[in-house]
Design a protein around this motif. Structure first.
Motif, PDB file in Angstrom:
ATOM      1  N   LYS A  31       0.869  -1.184   0.000  1.00 12.75           N
ATOM      2  CA  LYS A  31       0.000   0.000   0.000  1.00 12.75           C
ATOM      3  C   LYS A  31       0.903   1.231   0.000  1.00 12.75           C
ATOM      4  O   LYS A  31       1.893   1.270   0.727  1.00 12.75           O
ATOM      5  N   GLY A  82       8.258   3.602 -14.933  1.00 18.25           N
ATOM      6  CA  GLY A  82       9.412   2.716 -15.031  1.00 18.25           C
ATOM      7  C   GLY A  82       9.475   2.079 -16.413  1.00 18.25           C
ATOM      8  O   GLY A  82      10.558   1.919 -16.989  1.00 18.25           O
ATOM      9  N   THR A  83       8.311   1.721 -16.947  1.00 23.02           N
ATOM     10  CA  THR A  83       8.253   1.098 -18.285  1.00 23.02           C
ATOM     11  C   THR A  83       8.814   2.074 -19.321  1.00 23.02           C
ATOM     12  O   THR A  83       9.625   1.689 -20.175  1.00 23.02           O
ATOM     13  N   THR A 105       9.964 -11.810 -14.011  1.00 22.69           N
ATOM     14  CA  THR A 105       9.899 -10.367 -13.751  1.00 22.69           C
ATOM     15  C   THR A 105       8.498  -9.905 -14.085  1.00 22.69           C
ATOM     16  O   THR A 105       7.694 -10.658 -14.649  1.00 22.69           O
ATOM     17  N   VAL A 151      17.428  -7.600 -14.000  1.00 21.17           N
ATOM     18  CA  VAL A 151      16.387  -7.009 -13.131  1.00 21.17           C
ATOM     19  C   VAL A 151      16.818  -7.253 -11.687  1.00 21.17           C
ATOM     20  O   VAL A 151      17.044  -8.402 -11.306  1.00 21.17           O
TER      21      VAL A 151
END
Ligand code: T4K
Length: 400
Positions: A31, A82-83, A105, A151
């Motif tokens: 959260k 982030g993408t 991932t 990653v």
């Protein structure tokens, strides 16, 4: 030391008809942290006063400087997610052909490559760290490979030295998806300056967040300059572009949230660590459940457990139990990307035994800074009760 008895006569479980453990809101994985309202509202006021909402305003610049200094890296380029950070990075580096990445991932890692016209080549993981396996990575290199995308899963840093050697020997770029790794690092310091560049996610569910957003960090001046161009449509001047670009900018309102959250980083890390350590202590006696260990500086944001056969229930049955208690545990990342659309129909798919194994037993529990000690205790009570009543649960699920 907190203790949960296994001898109590009653082990209520909602899945078997007992009252729900977390009535009302329920517990969620990561959260978002709440910023200081006064600070945030003051920052938003300053945006309204200046009437500048985007295009590298003063708050975005301030946040970039603060993050670069915190991570010990020369350049921080804020982006819209982030993408988008991975996409901009691939474009700025001029990558072509195949890029090797782990299959275990979030799907965004693979999608970002695909959107940039690259072919994701899925690699297996190390079953202990859940990170890309350098040995397997080496075997996947072809004459079309141009980069390795590691990653830092769950904030655990990849085997950087080994990957660097492989990249150097084969003349490949080495980049990192550091979506989980803000405030994480190794013996050399925090992630940010590893490989050619790193892409962070500042999505609301991350340890440090801007609501939506991210950043690319690098020590390369020329790459930083290119990233800034690509992030802003390729503009070098009004009506003048230098290259193909896109809108990857972060707005001033997102930067305001980032600055407010940046001021509570230490508090966030302390609470997350407390919760992680409490889980470690309470889970230790439970046969068949193990918690992923973290090394180096860490944000302790993800509570990652593996469910083995000796627990008595499989991972999916345990998720059913937890959901009934309003504990919204997640099966991250199941299945691996190589078994998800559109990648699962690729003709040349590798066999990834460790990815398949871990993606079947891995589970992420509610963690991070926004969960109380009593809530952690409640989650573990359910895990204990579920093991004690495993036979009943398995029978119940079979009859459903
Ligand atoms: N690489 C990796 C390794 C990643 O894990 C990710 C993202 C990326 C790249 C790409 O970064 P971004 O482009 O997203 O910046 C979440 C996040 O959307 C995603 O950022 C994250 N990884 C992924 C692992 O998880 P969901 O679909 O699980 O999140 P969601 O919206 O269900 O939220 C989780 C829980 O948090 C909810 O159950 C409720 C609660 N929540 C969520 C939001 C957004 C709130 O209470 N308030 C909120 O504002 O994907």
């Amino acid at each position: 030391m907190m203790q949960i008895t296994t001898k109590a006569v009653s082990h209520p479980l909602a899945i078997l008809g007992d009252p729900i453990m977390f009535e009302g809101g329920g517990l969620y994985v990561n959260k978002p942290t709440r910023p200081d309202r006064d600070l945030l509202f003051n920052l938003i006021d300053s945006v309204i006063d200046k009437n500048q909402y985007s295009n590298q305003g003063p708050l975005a610049c301030e946040l970039e400087n603060k993050i670069a200094a915190y991570l010990g890296v020369k350049h921080c380029i804020l982006v819209s997610s982030g993408t988008m950070g991975i996409q901009l990075l691939c474009e700025a580096l001029g990558l072509r052909g195949e890029v090797i990445l782990p299959s275990f991932t979030f799907i965004a890692t693979a999608h970002a490559l695909s959107w940039t016209g690259l072919t994701p080549i899925f690699c297996d993981i190390d079953p202990i760290t859940h990170n890309i396996c350098p040995k397997h990575c080496k075997k996947l290199i072809t004459d079309k490979t141009t980069a390795i995308l590691g990653v830092h899963l769950w904030g655990n840093i990849c085997s950087v030295k080994q990957l660097e050697m492989i990249a150097e020997e084969n003349n490949l770029a080495l980049i990192f998806d550091s979506a989980h790794a803000f405030s994480c690092g190794n013996q050399n310091g925090l992630a940010g300056g590893l490989g050619t560049a790193e892409a962070f996610s500042f999505h609301a569910t991350k340890s440090f967040h801007t609501g939506e957003g991210g950043a690319v960090t690098t020590n390369s001046d020329s790459l930083a300059e290119k990233l800034r161009l690509v992030r802003n449509f390729g503009f070098i001047d009004f009506n003048k572009t230098a290259c193909k670009g896109i809108n990857g900018k972060m707005s001033e309102l997102h930067a305001a949230l980032g600055l407010a959250n940046f001021s509570i980083i230490e508090e966030t890390l302390t609470l997350s660590k407390r919760n992680y350590e409490l889980y470690c202590e309470l889970l230790e006696p439970i046969v068949g459940l193990s918690i992923l260990s973290f090394e180096g500086p860490h944000n302790f944001h993800y509570i990652v457990i593996e469910v083995d056969a000796s627990y008595g229930l499989n991972r999916d049955a345990l998720v059913d139990v937890l959901i009934q208690e309003n504990i919204h545990a997640r099966r991250h990342f199941s299945p691996g990307c190589h078994k998800m659309n559109p990648y699962k129909t690729e003709p040349k798919l590798n066999s990834l035994p460790y990815t398949d194994l871990i993606s079947q037993k891995c589970l992420v529990l509610p963690g991070g800074a926004n969960i109380s000690e009593n809530e952690v205790l409640g989650v573990v009570k359910v895990l204990v009760s579920a093991q004690i009543r495993a036979a009943e649960i398995n029978k119940h699920l079979l009859n459903m």
